[in-house]
Design an enzyme around this catalytic site. Structure first.
Site: not given
Ligand code: GLC
Length: 591
Positions: A240, A282
């Site tokens: 993330d 990401e």
């Protein structure tokens, strides 16, 4: 008998020091082998895979609490195998105060009580693997929750063991060139902590302090937490918010060399200790920066291609392929052992960070005319409502998603055309319960009293459970769900979709036409971006005298190639995938 996934090696020895790691439950799980698909032992499995993001809290509640859980996901694995998914991505399931959907973690090796247990996670992994499905999860590397014991210790004891785990300053002036990401809720990337009487750095919500990777101990902690989950059997991670790991004065604090060095170290650990597992970045960045997250094939195996996503939506409203063509032309080659991840929607707002201001205004005006539909620099709506529930446009968007280079990542509920709820706060409106059946009040999501559901289940037409649900669409051969399932079967039968080269074909009008090629196999994808019938009119060398087979599309058959200039008509928002292969392929039958 406990069955290990084919490509998963024996667990690595426990890390020497894992300060906060719990022990994975090690009791064996009894499991009957299942017929059908099994895990491939291809270490580059991710290059051909179809991913499916499950918002676990809204997927299936197995305990009657009103909250979806890991066991509920296990109950629905047969559905995902039936649909044809290769890998499930589960967002953070760790203990968390859930002020950011679980992306605010307060225990990196634990499991949120409502969602399940370590043993439950082992069952999920084993049952998924038995069906030939891999499982990756989010891992939040950039920050923790402010409730994390490290942060509590850091703020209370600057000289203590965690004093340097976060980025502290006496004032809020450093790194002034870093943008604010959650512009609708945060005014600064610094927040004053009254306990430590200093400011701490955070790129997201103020309750998500950034970890300080200048302290090498932090990376060791993260590596150990990753090892913990890899030992338990996870097939990889969506890492993330990776562009923001380190800070440097005078920069925008994104994509810095120090950040790439950290990711290379994580990759090295995975390659050495857990070959065959996968890292997905990401990194919401322009293509030339996103491609850096592959390194030289020694960083992340995959990275989301963020800029292509809003351009698919732009192409539809403009009736023009110009913006997609441009971004694909601007996309650098990627290392041979890597793959893009492509998507239409996910659990966040449809981000418009990777477009110009003018394009953003255009997309907002087209797709989010009401201010409640907007969030930060994006649009908080689901796929079906974005295109006014027009099944032709939903299929056309999937045609591009599933035939462009990259491994597609689907978002739960979009396969049946679920709606959204713009009256819910933040991104909750695209995280409502999965609609399994028409039966109220829980629609197959939960047997609990719906008052307990954290997000209400949609009831009103055209998106309520009576109108949109899995059971009805499974029974209807012409449903969106059955169309998607068949199209995924077609994709699976032809590895050119995952591995083939890409070349855009010159087209005289607004049909987005491209070729995927691998050896003697050529697939042509034609996508009519307009609301009028269009004549596909392309130059096709070397195919005269051949008649392609229609793999999928809005037309039943395609004519023979008589001369180099090939023509066929597509209906409004129509698409077709044509296959030329040696020898001719057997068509994939609907099952
Ligand atoms: C990622 C997640 C998003 C989350 C943010 C902060 O962008 O997709 O949901 O809010 O990171 O962790």
């Amino acid at each position: 008998m406990t069955q290990a996934p084919a490509s998963v090696p024996a667990a690595a020895p426990a890390p020497a020091s894992a300060p906060t790691a719990a022990t994975p439950a090690d009791d064996a799980v009894e499991m009957a082998p299942l017929p059908g698909r099994s895990l491939t032992d291809d270490p580059q499995w991710f290059k051909k895979a179809v991913f499916y993001e499950v918002w676990v809290r809204a997927f299936r509640d197995s305990t009657g609490t009103g909250v979806g859980d890991l066991n509920g996901l296990v109950e629905k694995l047969d559905y995902l195998a039936w649909l044809g998914v290769d890998c499930i991505w589960i967002p953070p399931f760790f203990p968390s105060p859930e002020r950011d959907g679980g992306y605010d973690v307060d225990f990196l090796t634990g499991i949120q009580v409502q969602l399940g247990t370590h043993q439950g996670m082992k069952v999920l992994l084993q049952e998924a693997h038995a069906r030939g499905i891999r499982v990756i999860s989010d891992f939040v590397v950039n920050h923790t929750s402010s409730d994390h014991p490290w942060f509590i210790s850091s703020r209370e004891d600057p000289e203590g063991p965690h004093g340097d785990y976060y980025v502290w300053r006496d004032d809020d002036t450093a790194y002034a060139d870093a943008r604010i990401i959650f512009v609708d809720s945060e005014e600064s990337n610094w927040t004053f902590d009254p306990v430590r009487k200093q400011f701490y750095w955070h790129r997201f919500y103020h309750h998500q302090p950034d970890l300080n990777y200048d302290n090498p101990q932090v990376l060791e902690e993260i590596l150990n937490a990753l090892r913990f989950w890899l030992d338990l059997g996870l097939d990889g991670f969506r890492l993330d918010a990776v562009p923001y790991l380190v800070e440097e004065e005078g920069t925008n604090c994104e994509n810095l060399p120090g950040t790439h060095a950290i990711l290379k170290r994580i990759r090295q650990m995975v390659d050495e200790e857990y070959p065959g597992r996968m890292l997905l970045a990401e990194a919401n960045q322009w293509p030339n920066e996103a491609v850096e997250y592959f390194g030289d094939g020694d960083e992340c195996h995959m990275a989301f291609h963020f800029p292509v996503m809003p351009r698919m939506f732009m192409a539809l409203r403009q009736g023009s392929r110009a913006s997609i063509s441009q971004i694909l032309a601007d996309t650098p080659e990627l290392p041979e052992n890597c793959q893009w991840a492509t998507f239409l929607r996910n659990h966040d707002e449809l981000t418009l960070e990777m477009v110009t201001e003018e394009e953003r205004d255009y997309l907002w005006a087209q797709y989010a005319p009401v201010s409640k539909m907007r969030l930060n620099l994006g649009i908080r709506r689901r796929l079906a409502p974005l295109v006014d529930n027009d099944i032709r446009q939903i299929k056309l968007l999937h045609s591009m998603l599933l035939s462009l280079p990259g491994s597609p990542v689907l978002y739960y509920g979009d396969e049946i055309g679920m709606g959204d709820n713009i009256w819910l706060p933040d991104r909750d409106g695209v995280r409502t319960p999965m609609q399994w059946t028409s039966e109220g009040p829980g629609g197959g999501f939960s047997e609990a009293n719906p008052y307990l559901f954290p997000k209400p289940i949609p009831c009103a037409p055209p998106y309520g459970i009576e109108h949109v649900n899995v059971a009805d669409q499974q029974a209807d051969p012409d449903s969106l769900l059955n169309w998607l399932r068949h199209t995924l079967q077609v994709r699976r039968a032809h590895e050119v979709f995952g591995l083939g080269s890409f070349r855009e074909l010159e087209s005289t009008n607004e049909v987005f036409a491209f070729e995927r090629a691998q050896g003697s196999t050529r697939v042509l994808s034609f996508n009519n971006l307009t609301e009028w019938p269009q004549l596909v009119d392309v130059q096709l060398e070397g195919l005269v005298g051949r008649t392609p087979s229609v793999l999928s599309g809005s037309i039943g058959e395609a004519p023979e190639v008589i001369v180099d200039q090939y023509q066929l008509e597509l209906p409004p928002f129509g698409y077709v995938w044509l296959l030329f292969s040696d020898p001719p392929a057997t068509p994939v039958q609907r099952s």
